[in-house]
Design an enzyme around this catalytic site. Structure first.
Site, mmCIF file in Angstrom:
data_model
loop_
_atom_site.group_PDB
_atom_site.id
_atom_site.type_symbol
_atom_site.label_atom_id
_atom_site.label_comp_id
_atom_site.label_asym_id
_atom_site.label_seq_id
_atom_site.Cartn_x
_atom_site.Cartn_y
_atom_site.Cartn_z
ATOM 1 N N MET A 1 0.814 -1.202 -0.073
ATOM 2 C CA MET A 1 -0.035 -0.016 0.062
ATOM 3 C C MET A 1 0.880 1.208 -0.058
ATOM 4 O O MET A 1 0.337 2.405 0.400
ATOM 5 C CB MET A 1 -0.846 0.036 1.162
ATOM 6 C CG MET A 1 -1.853 -1.172 1.365
ATOM 7 S SD MET A 1 -3.430 -0.913 1.849
ATOM 8 C CE MET A 1 -2.882 -0.691 3.681
ATOM 9 N N GLY A 2 2.197 1.092 -0.342
ATOM 10 C CA GLY A 2 3.128 2.239 -0.304
ATOM 11 C C GLY A 2 3.622 2.635 0.746
ATOM 12 O O GLY A 2 3.585 1.959 1.827
ATOM 13 N N HIS B 1 9.140 1.058 3.229
ATOM 14 C CA HIS B 1 9.979 1.243 4.185
ATOM 15 C C HIS B 1 10.668 -0.148 4.036
ATOM 16 O O HIS B 1 10.461 -0.784 3.249
ATOM 17 C CB HIS B 1 9.306 1.361 5.795
ATOM 18 C CG HIS B 1 8.250 0.355 5.917
ATOM 19 N ND1 HIS B 1 8.553 -1.066 5.957
ATOM 20 C CD2 HIS B 1 6.964 0.570 5.939
ATOM 21 C CE1 HIS B 1 7.492 -1.603 6.381
ATOM 22 N NE2 HIS B 1 6.568 -0.552 6.215
ATOM 23 N N HIS C 1 9.008 -3.451 3.590
ATOM 24 C CA HIS C 1 8.789 -3.664 2.039
ATOM 25 C C HIS C 1 9.789 -4.098 1.345
ATOM 26 O O HIS C 1 9.834 -5.129 0.529
ATOM 27 C CB HIS C 1 8.063 -2.664 1.507
ATOM 28 C CG HIS C 1 6.876 -2.000 2.291
ATOM 29 N ND1 HIS C 1 6.674 -0.715 2.876
ATOM 30 C CD2 HIS C 1 5.569 -2.650 2.368
ATOM 31 C CE1 HIS C 1 5.619 -0.661 3.278
ATOM 32 N NE2 HIS C 1 4.885 -1.573 2.865
ATOM 33 N N GLY D 1 4.686 -10.251 4.083
ATOM 34 C CA GLY D 1 5.364 -10.132 5.481
ATOM 35 C C GLY D 1 4.832 -10.877 6.653
ATOM 36 O O GLY D 1 3.541 -10.649 6.728
ATOM 37 N N ASP E 1 1.973 -9.141 9.256
ATOM 38 C CA ASP E 1 0.585 -9.256 9.286
ATOM 39 C C ASP E 1 0.629 -10.737 9.092
ATOM 40 O O ASP E 1 0.098 -11.467 8.175
ATOM 41 C CB ASP E 1 0.170 -8.635 7.884
ATOM 42 C CG ASP E 1 0.284 -7.082 7.836
ATOM 43 O OD1 ASP E 1 -0.497 -6.355 8.360
ATOM 44 O OD2 ASP E 1 1.556 -6.577 7.373
ATOM 45 N N SER F 1 4.179 1.347 8.140
ATOM 46 C CA SER F 1 3.810 2.740 7.511
ATOM 47 C C SER F 1 3.081 3.664 8.496
ATOM 48 O O SER F 1 3.327 4.723 8.533
ATOM 49 C CB SER F 1 2.887 2.374 6.404
ATOM 50 O OG SER F 1 3.573 1.725 5.413
ATOM 51 N N ARG F 2 2.254 2.788 9.544
ATOM 52 C CA ARG F 2 1.189 3.553 10.564
ATOM 53 C C ARG F 2 2.349 4.085 11.577
ATOM 54 O O ARG F 2 2.031 4.910 12.339
ATOM 55 C CB ARG F 2 0.338 2.535 11.069
ATOM 56 C CG ARG F 2 -0.721 2.279 10.043
ATOM 57 C CD ARG F 2 -1.905 1.744 10.499
ATOM 58 N NE ARG F 2 -3.255 1.707 9.507
ATOM 59 C CZ ARG F 2 -3.395 0.734 8.794
ATOM 60 N NH1 ARG F 2 -2.945 -0.293 8.974
ATOM 61 N NH2 ARG F 2 -4.389 0.807 8.240
HETATM 62 P P1 AMP Z 1 1.281 -3.007 3.409
HETATM 63 O O1 AMP Z 1 2.066 -1.931 2.692
HETATM 64 O O2 AMP Z 1 1.222 -2.698 4.920
HETATM 65 O O3 AMP Z 1 0.207 -3.316 2.958
HETATM 66 O O4 AMP Z 1 2.238 -4.047 3.444
HETATM 67 C C1 AMP Z 1 2.606 -4.798 2.412
HETATM 68 C C2 AMP Z 1 3.432 -6.045 2.485
HETATM 69 O O5 AMP Z 1 4.785 -5.834 3.555
HETATM 70 C C3 AMP Z 1 2.669 -7.097 3.421
HETATM 71 O O6 AMP Z 1 3.018 -8.329 3.120
HETATM 72 C C4 AMP Z 1 2.977 -6.801 4.970
HETATM 73 O O7 AMP Z 1 3.217 -7.806 5.674
HETATM 74 C C5 AMP Z 1 4.823 -6.351 4.470
HETATM 75 N N1 AMP Z 1 5.521 -5.785 5.637
HETATM 76 C C6 AMP Z 1 4.997 -4.675 6.070
HETATM 77 N N2 AMP Z 1 5.737 -4.172 7.053
HETATM 78 C C7 AMP Z 1 6.658 -5.372 7.200
HETATM 79 C C8 AMP Z 1 7.764 -5.477 8.176
HETATM 80 N N3 AMP Z 1 7.999 -4.686 9.219
HETATM 81 N N4 AMP Z 1 8.210 -6.667 8.098
HETATM 82 C C9 AMP Z 1 8.141 -7.354 7.069
HETATM 83 N N5 AMP Z 1 6.999 -7.341 6.138
HETATM 84 C C10 AMP Z 1 6.333 -6.320 6.357
#
Ligand code: AMP
Length: 275
Positions: free
Chosen positions: A27-28, A31, A34, A143, A146, A182-183
């Site tokens: 979702m952008g 970091h 990702h 990741g 989640d 991201s939060r």
């Molecule tokens: P999001 O952008 O938050 O939807 O995350 C996109 C992907 O990145 C998802 O598969 C998350 O589980 C993974 N992700 C986000 N934060 C982390 C983290 N700290 N360590 C590993 N994977 C992550």
């Protein structure tokens, strides 16, 4: 790196790729968490990432409007990591007016995060299904941060006979132990420090609990440690790592999962007791 903004262009590009495709949906607000998925995906011949803040996985009073976005920086980061294609569709394309087709996984989507975020996982399974149909990846990198999301997606992949394989990637943390998210950008410096209590209490539980211990006592200890740092508990549970259902007594498959608020910011984390 090529930026692709339409579903039809993405499908056309994909059709011409010969070799294995590794896909990283995001979702952008990219970091290091990702980017660790991108590193894992490098085993493939082609890397495709997507950036799409999926509106259907946000509840009415959640942070869709304020969700951090910085497309320019995100694209620079993906380019540095040698991503081949970034798929950046609009909401209108993904959800045209009158959209009415949903993919749902029952039961395991109504517990844990699904209890406080009704319809969240319906949004996740629907968008992931659509992205898989468009990108047709051989491997999709997700990741363990989640954790429930991974279990839900794996269930969907298995039960709906989808060919894409999920690769589970470890949680990437700040030096403080706080899981990258991201939060985290919503937290002020005091809250960021207090939120390290999530990792610290998970580590404490991992190091001190033994097979046969009562889950309820460990959960109480974790809650107290977090509440003493001003965290507002959504849930702290010990579940079976495969089924996601509560385990009353610690066994080799016990997995601690939690969601906690600081102010309006809801953070999640998890840890398996025996790796
Ligand atoms: P999001 O952008 O938050 O939807 O995350 C996109 C992907 O990145 C998802 O598969 C998350 O589980 C993974 N992700 C986000 N934060 C982390 C983290 N700290 N360590 C590993 N994977 C992550």
């Amino acid at each position: 790196m090529e930026l692709i903004k339409t579903i039809s262009a993405m499908k056309n590009v994909r059709a011409d790729l010969k070799g294995s495709i590794g896909f990283i949906p995001t979702m952008g607000a990219i970091h290091q968490g990702h980017l660790s998925l991108v590193d894992e995906a490098k085993k493939n011949d082609f890397l495709i990432a997507s950036i799409f803040v999926n509106p259907t996985q946000f509840g009415e009073n959640e942070d869709l409007e304020s969700y951090p976005q910085n497309i320019k920086k995100d694209l620079e980061k993906f380019a540095d990591y040698n991503v081949d294609y970034v798929f950046l569709p609009t909401s209108k394309q993904m959800y045209p007016d009158g959209f009415k087709s949903w993919v749902t996984v029952d039961k395991i989507t109504n517990i844990l995060c699904g209890e406080s975020r009704p319809n969240h996982f319906r949004g996740v399974t629907t968008i992931v299904n659509k992205l898989i149909n468009i990108v047709k990846p051989d491997y999709m990198y997700m990741g363990l941060k989640d954790f429930q999301q991974i279990v839900v997606i794996e269930t969907m992949i298995k039960e709906l006979n989808i060919d894409t394989k999920i690769v589970r990637c470890p949680i990437i943390r700040e030096d403080s132990g706080l899981a990258m998210s991201s939060r985290n950008a919503y937290l002020d410096s005091k809250e960021k420090e207090q939120a390290t209590s999530l990792y610290k209490s998970l580590m404490y539980a991992k190091q001190t609990s033994k097979i046969g211990d009562k889950s309820s006592e460990i959960i109480e200890e974790i809650k107290q440690r977090i509440v003493s740092k001003s965290g507002r508990i959504d849930y702290v549970k010990i579940v079976d790592t495969n089924s996601l259902y509560d385990t009353k007594i610690i066994d080799k498959d016990s997995h601690i999962v939690l969601a906690v608020f600081w102010g309006n910011t809801r953070l999640i984390d998890n840890m398996r007791i025996y790796d």
